[in-house]
Design a protein around this motif. Structure first.
Motif, PDB file in Angstrom:
ATOM      1  N   LEU A   1      56.615  38.212  69.315  1.00 37.70           N
ATOM      2  CA  LEU A   1      56.158  37.296  68.267  1.00 37.70           C
ATOM      3  C   LEU A   1      56.712  35.884  68.463  1.00 37.70           C
ATOM      4  O   LEU A   1      56.432  34.988  67.660  1.00 37.70           O
ATOM      5  N   GLY A   2      57.513  35.698  69.516  1.00 37.18           N
ATOM      6  CA  GLY A   2      58.115  34.391  69.754  1.00 37.18           C
ATOM      7  C   GLY A   2      59.362  34.148  68.928  1.00 37.18           C
ATOM      8  O   GLY A   2      59.795  33.003  68.759  1.00 37.18           O
ATOM      9  N   LEU A   3      59.966  35.224  68.409  1.00 32.73           N
ATOM     10  CA  LEU A   3      61.159  35.134  67.569  1.00 32.73           C
ATOM     11  C   LEU A   3      62.385  35.598  68.338  1.00 32.73           C
ATOM     12  O   LEU A   3      62.278  36.135  69.441  1.00 32.73           O
ATOM     13  N   LYS A   4      63.572  35.427  67.757  1.00 34.41           N
ATOM     14  CA  LYS A   4      64.789  35.937  68.375  1.00 34.41           C
ATOM     15  C   LYS A   4      64.748  37.468  68.369  1.00 34.41           C
ATOM     16  O   LYS A   4      64.157  38.079  67.462  1.00 34.41           O
ATOM     17  N   PRO A   5      65.370  38.117  69.367  1.00 33.89           N
ATOM     18  CA  PRO A   5      65.292  39.579  69.477  1.00 33.89           C
ATOM     19  C   PRO A   5      65.726  40.336  68.225  1.00 33.89           C
ATOM     20  O   PRO A   5      65.205  41.410  67.939  1.00 33.89           O
TER      21      PRO A   5
ATOM     22  N   ASN B   1      47.611  28.081  60.562  1.00 33.04           N
ATOM     23  CA  ASN B   1      47.614  29.544  60.451  1.00 33.04           C
ATOM     24  C   ASN B   1      48.250  29.942  59.116  1.00 33.04           C
ATOM     25  O   ASN B   1      49.384  30.406  59.070  1.00 33.04           O
ATOM     26  N   PRO B   2      47.535  29.744  57.997  1.00 36.22           N
ATOM     27  CA  PRO B   2      48.104  30.036  56.675  1.00 36.22           C
ATOM     28  C   PRO B   2      48.343  31.526  56.459  1.00 36.22           C
ATOM     29  O   PRO B   2      47.815  32.366  57.194  1.00 36.22           O
ATOM     30  N   ALA B   3      49.138  31.826  55.453  1.00 35.32           N
ATOM     31  CA  ALA B   3      49.452  33.226  55.133  1.00 35.32           C
ATOM     32  C   ALA B   3      48.183  34.005  54.810  1.00 35.32           C
ATOM     33  O   ALA B   3      47.338  33.537  54.046  1.00 35.32           O
ATOM     34  N   LYS B   4      48.062  35.184  55.405  1.00 36.36           N
ATOM     35  CA  LYS B   4      46.894  36.046  55.181  1.00 36.36           C
ATOM     36  C   LYS B   4      47.166  37.103  54.109  1.00 36.36           C
ATOM     37  O   LYS B   4      46.242  37.728  53.595  1.00 36.36           O
ATOM     38  N   TYR B   5      48.453  37.319  53.818  1.00 33.66           N
ATOM     39  CA  TYR B   5      48.822  38.382  52.872  1.00 33.66           C
ATOM     40  C   TYR B   5      49.818  37.843  51.857  1.00 33.66           C
ATOM     41  O   TYR B   5      50.595  36.933  52.134  1.00 33.66           O
ATOM     42  N   LYS B   6      49.806  38.416  50.669  1.00 33.82           N
ATOM     43  CA  LYS B   6      50.785  38.057  49.655  1.00 33.82           C
ATOM     44  C   LYS B   6      52.063  38.864  49.865  1.00 33.82           C
ATOM     45  O   LYS B   6      52.062  39.876  50.580  1.00 33.82           O
ATOM     46  N   GLU B   7      53.130  38.427  49.243  1.00 32.92           N
ATOM     47  CA  GLU B   7      54.389  39.169  49.306  1.00 32.92           C
ATOM     48  C   GLU B   7      54.259  40.459  48.494  1.00 32.92           C
ATOM     49  O   GLU B   7      53.553  40.503  47.481  1.00 32.92           O
ATOM     50  N   VAL B   8      54.950  41.517  48.967  1.00 29.10           N
ATOM     51  CA  VAL B   8      54.874  42.803  48.276  1.00 29.10           C
ATOM     52  C   VAL B   8      56.277  43.317  47.977  1.00 29.10           C
ATOM     53  O   VAL B   8      57.188  43.170  48.793  1.00 29.10           O
ATOM     54  N   LEU B   9      56.434  43.863  46.797  1.00 26.01           N
ATOM     55  CA  LEU B   9      57.675  44.532  46.423  1.00 26.01           C
ATOM     56  C   LEU B   9      57.642  45.921  47.043  1.00 26.01           C
ATOM     57  O   LEU B   9      56.690  46.679  46.834  1.00 26.01           O
ATOM     58  N   PHE B  10      58.654  46.252  47.807  1.00 23.33           N
ATOM     59  CA  PHE B  10      58.613  47.477  48.609  1.00 23.33           C
ATOM     60  C   PHE B  10      58.379  48.722  47.767  1.00 23.33           C
ATOM     61  O   PHE B  10      57.597  49.601  48.145  1.00 23.33           O
ATOM     62  N   THR B  11      59.038  48.828  46.620  1.00 24.53           N
ATOM     63  CA  THR B  11      58.875  50.032  45.793  1.00 24.53           C
ATOM     64  C   THR B  11      57.443  50.153  45.276  1.00 24.53           C
ATOM     65  O   THR B  11      56.892  51.254  45.222  1.00 24.53           O
TER      66      THR B  11
ATOM     67  N   GLU C   1      58.155  31.602  60.023  1.00 31.33           N
ATOM     68  CA  GLU C   1      57.975  30.978  61.337  1.00 31.33           C
ATOM     69  C   GLU C   1      56.581  31.220  61.911  1.00 31.33           C
ATOM     70  O   GLU C   1      56.169  30.537  62.851  1.00 31.33           O
ATOM     71  N   LEU C   2      55.864  32.188  61.342  1.00 33.37           N
ATOM     72  CA  LEU C   2      54.529  32.531  61.848  1.00 33.37           C
ATOM     73  C   LEU C   2      53.416  31.962  60.978  1.00 33.37           C
ATOM     74  O   LEU C   2      52.244  32.236  61.210  1.00 33.37           O
ATOM     75  N   VAL C   3      53.805  31.168  59.970  1.00 33.16           N
ATOM     76  CA  VAL C   3      52.835  30.594  59.044  1.00 33.16           C
ATOM     77  C   VAL C   3      52.839  29.074  59.205  1.00 33.16           C
ATOM     78  O   VAL C   3      53.898  28.455  59.337  1.00 33.16           O
ATOM     79  N   SER C   4      51.661  28.479  59.209  1.00 37.50           N
ATOM     80  CA  SER C   4      51.530  27.020  59.332  1.00 37.50           C
ATOM     81  C   SER C   4      50.236  26.581  58.656  1.00 37.50           C
ATOM     82  O   SER C   4      49.473  27.411  58.146  1.00 37.50           O
ATOM     83  N   GLU C   5      49.982  25.269  58.651  1.00 34.05           N
ATOM     84  CA  GLU C   5      48.723  24.776  58.099  1.00 34.05           C
ATOM     85  C   GLU C   5      47.540  25.314  58.884  1.00 34.05           C
ATOM     86  O   GLU C   5      46.497  25.634  58.324  1.00 34.05           O
TER      87      GLU C   5
ATOM     88  N   SER D   1      53.865  40.018  60.352  1.00 31.96           N
ATOM     89  CA  SER D   1      53.456  39.239  61.526  1.00 31.96           C
ATOM     90  C   SER D   1      52.242  38.362  61.210  1.00 31.96           C
ATOM     91  O   SER D   1      51.708  37.705  62.100  1.00 31.96           O
ATOM     92  N   ASN D   2      51.818  38.380  59.947  1.00 37.60           N
ATOM     93  CA  ASN D   2      50.669  37.598  59.470  1.00 37.60           C
ATOM     94  C   ASN D   2      49.394  37.929  60.249  1.00 37.60           C
ATOM     95  O   ASN D   2      48.575  37.053  60.546  1.00 37.60           O
ATOM     96  N   GLY D   3      49.265  39.210  60.584  1.00 38.91           N
ATOM     97  CA  GLY D   3      48.044  39.679  61.231  1.00 38.91           C
ATOM     98  C   GLY D   3      48.037  39.545  62.739  1.00 38.91           C
ATOM     99  O   GLY D   3      47.041  39.912  63.382  1.00 38.91           O
ATOM    100  N   LYS D   4      49.120  39.050  63.323  1.00 31.70           N
ATOM    101  CA  LYS D   4      49.154  38.901  64.784  1.00 31.70           C
ATOM    102  C   LYS D   4      49.146  40.276  65.452  1.00 31.70           C
ATOM    103  O   LYS D   4      48.463  40.493  66.449  1.00 31.70           O
ATOM    104  N   PHE D   5      49.932  41.214  64.916  1.00 33.24           N
ATOM    105  CA  PHE D   5      49.921  42.598  65.383  1.00 33.24           C
ATOM    106  C   PHE D   5      49.040  43.410  64.433  1.00 33.24           C
ATOM    107  O   PHE D   5      48.999  43.121  63.229  1.00 33.24           O
ATOM    108  N   ILE D   6      48.363  44.414  64.957  1.00 27.18           N
ATOM    109  CA  ILE D   6      47.436  45.185  64.124  1.00 27.18           C
ATOM    110  C   ILE D   6      47.910  46.622  63.912  1.00 27.18           C
ATOM    111  O   ILE D   6      48.430  47.261  64.822  1.00 27.18           O
ATOM    112  N   SER D   7      47.741  47.063  62.689  1.00 26.40           N
ATOM    113  CA  SER D   7      48.011  48.454  62.331  1.00 26.40           C
ATOM    114  C   SER D   7      46.669  49.179  62.350  1.00 26.40           C
ATOM    115  O   SER D   7      45.913  49.130  61.383  1.00 26.40           O
TER     116      SER D   7
END
Length: 386
Positions: free
Chosen positions: A222-226, A354-364, A348-352, A307-313
């Motif tokens: 993803l271009g991030l630190k390990p 490449n805007p966010a594709k998903y909202k934040e989710v509470l894990f529970t 780091e994966l969101v920009s003008e 990953s904002n949709g970069k990787f697919i499930s």
């Protein structure tokens, strides 16, 4: 026993709930049905006609397309690691699935896990009954179809689930069935058993290391630190599901596991040498053929989200088979269990551009939505799209 209650009514106007209750009350699972001698599957397992019709719309599965296989050997060599990271990136973006070889887990440990699942399911019903439960609070529970009463169609499989907050320790392993705790190591020279290995504990240790390594590779892809994904606690704890798919007398009418995408961040799957796992790739069901010693790795919904949709499930399923049993051990990395843990696209994966594709989710909330919905009706990330 399974044969004591009739769960094989042929009348189309059957009482589904009564049949589901009757099946559940046998506490013997699908294996019990097969042992009772049935030659036609009960109606609760038969897929709806509209689903079978929809199936004809998919392209035929072909062996010309193969899920990527990635060799992890010499992973600490800088040049070699770059090559591996690139292969992981491509596989995660285009497939969401790949197999890994030379991953560091001994073959004897993999074989011991498969053998333990086989022994558990093929022992007497009385012994398995000790673990039969639908109580999600139980750390060790055996049943058939966790969503039996909420799904449209039951799947042709039995499952032993093990849920711990973190890596299984020796004290926790005392609560596991004997068949999933130890396995013999033989001396070929002396032709005798020389010791017994704590199999689930040993596999848990190995798969934890592999899971952390994979998340490092995925972070780099993803271009991030390990350590980025591990610092997000994506590898915090893991869950095991030991699936047992008996031979099915009418495999074309049912599924071993209905099509779905995995929750959580990452799944590492060990499977025996009977095929059945398929991934939906470009409108085509592709077999994930077993490779001796290989493990299947697939991206989960939460990793697609962060990953904002970069990787697919990707959507996958397990088909029923006239031979068996097919056995698999799924290790799921769901993320930390915390009432206040929130996951969203990595900044780091969101920009003008490449805007966010998903909202934040509470894990529970995320977990409860999954657990309260039948697998065949769960919409995955569709709930969280912006």
């Amino acid at each position: 026993m399974a044969g004591e209650i009739d769960v094989s009514v042929d009348d189309q106007q059957y009482d589904r709930m009564e049949m589901l209750k009757a099946f559940d009350q046998t506490r013997a699972g699908v294996k019990g049905l097969l042992d009772s001698g049935l030659v036609k599957i009960p109606n609760i397992f038969v897929r709806p006609s509209e689903e079978l019709t929809e199936e004809s719309g998919y392209k035929n599965t072909t062996q010309l397309i193969q899920v990527p296989v990635i060799d992890l050997s010499d992973i600490q060599n800088a040049n070699r690691r770059k090559q591996i990271v690139e292969k992981v990136r491509i596989a995660s973006e285009k497939w969401g699935f790949f197999q890994v070889v030379n991953h560091g887990i001994p073959m004897a440990v993999l074989d011991g896990m498969i053998d333990g699942v086989r022994k558990f399911n093929e022992q007497g019903v009385e012994e398995k009954n000790k673990y039969y439960s639908r109580d999600l609070k139980r750390k060790v529970r055996f049943n058939s179809n966790y969503d039996l009463f909420s799904s449209k169609t039951a799947n042709w499989r039995d499952t032993l689930a093990i849920s711990f907050s973190d890596q299984i320790n020796s004290e926790e392993e005392e609560g596991l069935p004997d068949s999933c705790r130890t396995y013999p190591l033989y001396s070929a020279e002396k032709n005798v058993i020389i010791t017994k290995q704590e199999i689930t504990l040993e596999y848990s240790k190995h798969v934890t290391v592999l899971g952390n390594n994979m998340l490092e590779l995925l972070s780099e892809a993803l271009g991030l630190k390990p350590d980025h994904l591990n610092k997000m606690e994506c590898s915090k704890g893991h869950r095991f599901k030991f699936h047992y798919y008996p031979a099915c007398p009418e495999p074309d009418l049912t599924l071993g596991t209905t099509k779905h995408s995995d929750i959580g961040f990452l799944t590492i799957l060990l499977q025996n040498q009977i095929s059945g796992l398929q991934v939906l790739h470009q409108g085509q069901w592709v077999n994930v053929e077993p490779i001796p010693g290989a493990l299947v790795v697939n991206i989960g919904d939460l990793l697609q989200l962060v990953s904002n949709g970069k990787f697919i499930s990707d959507t996958h399923r397990v088909v029923a088979n006239c031979i068996g049993p097919r056995i698999s051990v799924g290790c799921f990395f769901p993320g930390t269990i915390s009432e206040v843990k929130v996951y969203g696209p990595i900044k780091e994966l969101v920009s003008e551009e490449n805007p966010a594709k998903y909202k934040e989710v509470l894990f529970t909330d995320y977990m409860m939505k999954f657990l309260n919905t039948g697998l065949d009706e769960y919409l995955g990330l569709d709930y969280y799209k912006l």
